[in-house]
Design a protein around this motif. Structure first.
Motif, PDB file in Angstrom:
ATOM      1  N   ASP A  72       1.417  11.625  -3.658  1.00 51.27           N
ATOM      2  CA  ASP A  72       1.131  10.672  -2.576  1.00 51.27           C
ATOM      3  C   ASP A  72       1.004   9.299  -3.230  1.00 51.27           C
ATOM      4  O   ASP A  72      -0.095   8.817  -3.489  1.00 51.27           O
ATOM      5  N   ILE A  73       2.146   8.697  -3.524  1.00 52.75           N
ATOM      6  CA  ILE A  73       2.209   7.500  -4.369  1.00 52.75           C
ATOM      7  C   ILE A  73       1.417   6.339  -3.777  1.00 52.75           C
ATOM      8  O   ILE A  73       0.670   5.652  -4.473  1.00 52.75           O
ATOM      9  N   PHE A  74       1.586   6.072  -2.468  1.00 54.68           N
ATOM     10  CA  PHE A  74       0.854   5.003  -1.788  1.00 54.68           C
ATOM     11  C   PHE A  74      -0.246   5.608  -0.905  1.00 54.68           C
ATOM     12  O   PHE A  74      -0.068   5.766   0.271  1.00 54.68           O
ATOM     13  N   ARG A  75      -1.432   6.029  -1.355  1.00 59.36           N
ATOM     14  CA  ARG A  75      -2.003   5.649  -2.619  1.00 59.36           C
ATOM     15  C   ARG A  75      -2.849   6.760  -3.242  1.00 59.36           C
ATOM     16  O   ARG A  75      -3.381   6.607  -4.332  1.00 59.36           O
ATOM     17  N   ALA A  76      -3.018   7.872  -2.527  1.00 57.97           N
ATOM     18  CA  ALA A  76      -4.045   8.840  -2.904  1.00 57.97           C
ATOM     19  C   ALA A  76      -3.889   9.399  -4.312  1.00 57.97           C
ATOM     20  O   ALA A  76      -4.844   9.413  -5.093  1.00 57.97           O
ATOM     21  N   GLY A  79     -18.384   3.089   7.189  1.00 59.19           N
ATOM     22  CA  GLY A  79     -19.557   3.808   6.728  1.00 59.19           C
ATOM     23  C   GLY A  79     -19.378   4.524   5.405  1.00 59.19           C
ATOM     24  O   GLY A  79     -20.339   5.114   4.880  1.00 59.19           O
ATOM     25  N   PHE A  80     -18.169   4.460   4.822  1.00 58.02           N
ATOM     26  CA  PHE A  80     -17.910   5.153   3.560  1.00 58.02           C
ATOM     27  C   PHE A  80     -17.898   4.161   2.394  1.00 58.02           C
ATOM     28  O   PHE A  80     -17.717   2.964   2.572  1.00 58.02           O
ATOM     29  N   ASP A  81     -18.118   4.707   1.183  1.00 56.30           N
ATOM     30  CA  ASP A  81     -18.221   3.854  -0.005  1.00 56.30           C
ATOM     31  C   ASP A  81     -16.914   3.115  -0.278  1.00 56.30           C
ATOM     32  O   ASP A  81     -16.907   1.945  -0.623  1.00 56.30           O
ATOM     33  N   PHE A  82     -15.800   3.824  -0.139  1.00 54.31           N
ATOM     34  CA  PHE A  82     -14.480   3.214  -0.308  1.00 54.31           C
ATOM     35  C   PHE A  82     -13.413   4.131   0.254  1.00 54.31           C
ATOM     36  O   PHE A  82     -13.730   5.221   0.751  1.00 54.31           O
ATOM     37  N   GLY A  83     -12.157   3.671   0.198  1.00 51.72           N
ATOM     38  CA  GLY A  83     -11.045   4.460   0.723  1.00 51.72           C
ATOM     39  C   GLY A  83     -10.220   5.025  -0.414  1.00 51.72           C
ATOM     40  O   GLY A  83     -10.735   5.696  -1.301  1.00 51.72           O
ATOM     41  N   ASN A  84      -8.906   4.735  -0.389  1.00 52.91           N
ATOM     42  CA  ASN A  84      -8.070   5.260  -1.468  1.00 52.91           C
ATOM     43  C   ASN A  84      -7.291   4.169  -2.183  1.00 52.91           C
ATOM     44  O   ASN A  84      -6.223   4.414  -2.732  1.00 52.91           O
ATOM     45  N   SER A  85      -7.839   2.952  -2.185  1.00 53.20           N
ATOM     46  CA  SER A  85      -7.243   1.906  -3.019  1.00 53.20           C
ATOM     47  C   SER A  85      -7.546   2.207  -4.480  1.00 53.20           C
ATOM     48  O   SER A  85      -8.693   2.509  -4.833  1.00 53.20           O
ATOM     49  N   PRO A  86      -6.546   2.125  -5.353  1.00 48.42           N
ATOM     50  CA  PRO A  86      -6.827   2.385  -6.770  1.00 48.42           C
ATOM     51  C   PRO A  86      -7.854   1.420  -7.348  1.00 48.42           C
ATOM     52  O   PRO A  86      -8.580   1.778  -8.284  1.00 48.42           O
ATOM     53  N   PHE A  87      -7.978   0.236  -6.783  1.00 49.26           N
ATOM     54  CA  PHE A  87      -8.935  -0.735  -7.309  1.00 49.26           C
ATOM     55  C   PHE A  87     -10.387  -0.347  -7.029  1.00 49.26           C
ATOM     56  O   PHE A  87     -11.310  -0.958  -7.565  1.00 49.26           O
ATOM     57  N   SER A  88     -10.582   0.668  -6.213  1.00 47.81           N
ATOM     58  CA  SER A  88     -11.931   1.200  -5.984  1.00 47.81           C
ATOM     59  C   SER A  88     -12.338   2.209  -7.056  1.00 47.81           C
ATOM     60  O   SER A  88     -13.499   2.602  -7.112  1.00 47.81           O
ATOM     61  N   HIS A  91       5.786   2.700   4.747  1.00 50.65           N
ATOM     62  CA  HIS A  91       4.380   2.677   4.329  1.00 50.65           C
ATOM     63  C   HIS A  91       4.063   1.397   3.569  1.00 50.65           C
ATOM     64  O   HIS A  91       2.965   0.850   3.681  1.00 50.65           O
ATOM     65  N   SER A  92       5.033   0.913   2.806  1.00 49.59           N
ATOM     66  CA  SER A  92       4.858  -0.375   2.147  1.00 49.59           C
ATOM     67  C   SER A  92       4.607  -1.459   3.187  1.00 49.59           C
ATOM     68  O   SER A  92       3.735  -2.319   3.014  1.00 49.59           O
ATOM     69  N   GLU A  93       5.346  -1.416   4.280  1.00 49.98           N
ATOM     70  CA  GLU A  93       5.151  -2.391   5.352  1.00 49.98           C
ATOM     71  C   GLU A  93       3.767  -2.250   5.971  1.00 49.98           C
ATOM     72  O   GLU A  93       3.102  -3.244   6.288  1.00 49.98           O
ATOM     73  N   ARG A  94       3.299  -1.018   6.138  1.00 50.96           N
ATOM     74  CA  ARG A  94       1.958  -0.812   6.695  1.00 50.96           C
ATOM     75  C   ARG A  94       0.893  -1.403   5.781  1.00 50.96           C
ATOM     76  O   ARG A  94      -0.060  -2.042   6.241  1.00 50.96           O
ATOM     77  N   LEU A  95       1.044  -1.180   4.466  1.00 54.14           N
ATOM     78  CA  LEU A  95       0.054  -1.695   3.526  1.00 54.14           C
ATOM     79  C   LEU A  95       0.104  -3.216   3.447  1.00 54.14           C
ATOM     80  O   LEU A  95      -0.937  -3.870   3.346  1.00 54.14           O
ATOM     81  N   LYS A  96       1.306  -3.772   3.499  1.00 49.60           N
ATOM     82  CA  LYS A  96       1.409  -5.236   3.480  1.00 49.60           C
ATOM     83  C   LYS A  96       0.752  -5.851   4.710  1.00 49.60           C
ATOM     84  O   LYS A  96       0.124  -6.911   4.631  1.00 49.60           O
ATOM     85  N   ALA A 109      -1.203  -5.851  -3.512  1.00 50.20           N
ATOM     86  CA  ALA A 109      -1.572  -5.577  -4.909  1.00 50.20           C
ATOM     87  C   ALA A 109      -1.663  -4.081  -5.164  1.00 50.20           C
ATOM     88  O   ALA A 109      -1.350  -3.606  -6.265  1.00 50.20           O
ATOM     89  N   ASP A 110      -2.093  -3.321  -4.168  1.00 47.02           N
ATOM     90  CA  ASP A 110      -2.143  -1.862  -4.310  1.00 47.02           C
ATOM     91  C   ASP A 110      -0.751  -1.296  -4.549  1.00 47.02           C
ATOM     92  O   ASP A 110      -0.556  -0.404  -5.383  1.00 47.02           O
ATOM     93  N   ILE A 111       0.230  -1.813  -3.809  1.00 51.40           N
ATOM     94  CA  ILE A 111       1.605  -1.328  -3.943  1.00 51.40           C
ATOM     95  C   ILE A 111       2.105  -1.554  -5.366  1.00 51.40           C
ATOM     96  O   ILE A 111       2.652  -0.645  -6.000  1.00 51.40           O
ATOM     97  N   ALA A 112       1.907  -2.756  -5.869  1.00 49.18           N
ATOM     98  CA  ALA A 112       2.356  -3.079  -7.230  1.00 49.18           C
ATOM     99  C   ALA A 112       1.674  -2.179  -8.251  1.00 49.18           C
ATOM    100  O   ALA A 112       2.315  -1.678  -9.186  1.00 49.18           O
ATOM    101  N   PHE A 113       0.375  -1.954  -8.084  1.00 47.83           N
ATOM    102  CA  PHE A 113      -0.366  -1.114  -9.024  1.00 47.83           C
ATOM    103  C   PHE A 113       0.190   0.310  -9.029  1.00 47.83           C
ATOM    104  O   PHE A 113       0.331   0.937 -10.092  1.00 47.83           O
ATOM    105  N   CYS A 114       0.499   0.818  -7.850  1.00 49.94           N
ATOM    106  CA  CYS A 114       0.961   2.201  -7.729  1.00 49.94           C
ATOM    107  C   CYS A 114       2.316   2.438  -8.391  1.00 49.94           C
ATOM    108  O   CYS A 114       2.710   3.594  -8.599  1.00 49.94           O
ATOM    109  N   LEU A 115       3.036   1.371  -8.723  1.00 45.52           N
ATOM    110  CA  LEU A 115       4.353   1.504  -9.343  1.00 45.52           C
ATOM    111  C   LEU A 115       4.324   1.251 -10.848  1.00 45.52           C
ATOM    112  O   LEU A 115       5.372   1.199 -11.484  1.00 45.52           O
TER     113      LEU A 115
END
Length: 237
Positions: free
Chosen positions: A28-32, A79-88, A201-206, A212-218
């Motif tokens: 699940d490249i973007f981003r999990a 209500g959660f600590d974070f999601g699935n951004s790699p920067f978390s 999905h890239s469009e959704r994230l943009k 920045a998440d997209i670039a990191f994931c690649l």
């Protein structure tokens, strides 16, 4: 003996496979799976994948020190600590911690693959480490693309093709989806970012302002850490 190298293009197709007969790679490249690899590399003690938000919440009642991560439709669940951004999943946040994680696609695919001989997590971050490990397995391999809400997506399929590229000279028999994934990878490999810029999905994230998440994931081969499912927890292999 030649083992099978197969690609499951969406979680909806998992019932077509006897997963008990395979070593499974969840993608699940973007981003999990990128975030999971990064978190384990940064010292997370374990990441517990769950399918539902309610399961995630239930863990905190028994384990109040666990971090809770929940994402739906690309956004952190309130209500959660974070999601699935790699920067978390930086060392400062996750070192020595256990995280309970639920996402729209990745944890769903993982849940459906639990009965496999072994389940590992793949991302571009640990691509070569995953391929080197797979080359030494004497089992059939199934690359499970998390897709988007049970549909096909490009980024997971292209990553599967990158694995096929490194394994196709070994003693594996690729199926048609694996061959197609490999062809897609060879179209994209010279500039992954440019090719994947067109993905939905890239469009959704943009649209959420997280390019920045997209670039990191690649980023390719920044870690040798391979998360593996041990019971209900993902830990370092």
């Amino acid at each position: 003996m030649t083992n099978d190298l197969q690609v499951c293009l969406t979680p909806a197709l998992i019932p077509l496979f006897d997963v008990e007969d395979y070593v499974v790679v969840i993608i699940d490249i973007f981003r999990a799976t990128t975030s999971i690899c990064y978190g384990i590399d940064n010292g997370a003690e374990a990441i517990i994948p769950v399918s539902q938000i309610e399961e995630c919440t239930a863990y905190q009642e028994k384990h109040p020190h666990y971090l809770l991560a929940a994402e739906r439709n690309g956004e952190v669940v309130s209500g959660f600590d974070f999601g699935n951004s790699p920067f978390s999943y930086t060392k400062e946040k996750v070192d020595g911690k256990t995280i309970v994680l639920t996402t729209t696609n990745g944890t769903h695919a993982l849940h459906l693959s639990r009965k496999a001989k072994k389940v590992i997590i793949g991302s571009f971050l640990n691509l070569t480490a995953v391929c080197d490990w797979l080359k030494n397995q004497q089992d059939n391999i199934l690359l499970v693309c998390a897709g988007w809400k049970n549909n096909f997506n490009l980024e997971d399929t292209i990553y599967a093709g990158a694995i096929v590229e490194q394994l196709k000279q070994s003693d594996f028999q690729a199926d048609d989806p694996a061959i197609a994934a490999n062809d897609l990878y060879n179209l994209a490999k010279d500039d992954l970012a440019a090719y994947l810029r067109k993905t939905s999905h890239s469009e959704r994230l943009k649209a959420l302002g997280i390019e920045a998440d997209i670039a990191f994931c690649l980023n390719v081969d920044t870690t040798t850490a391979i998360p593996v499912l041990d019971g209900d927890k993902l830990v370092r292999l």
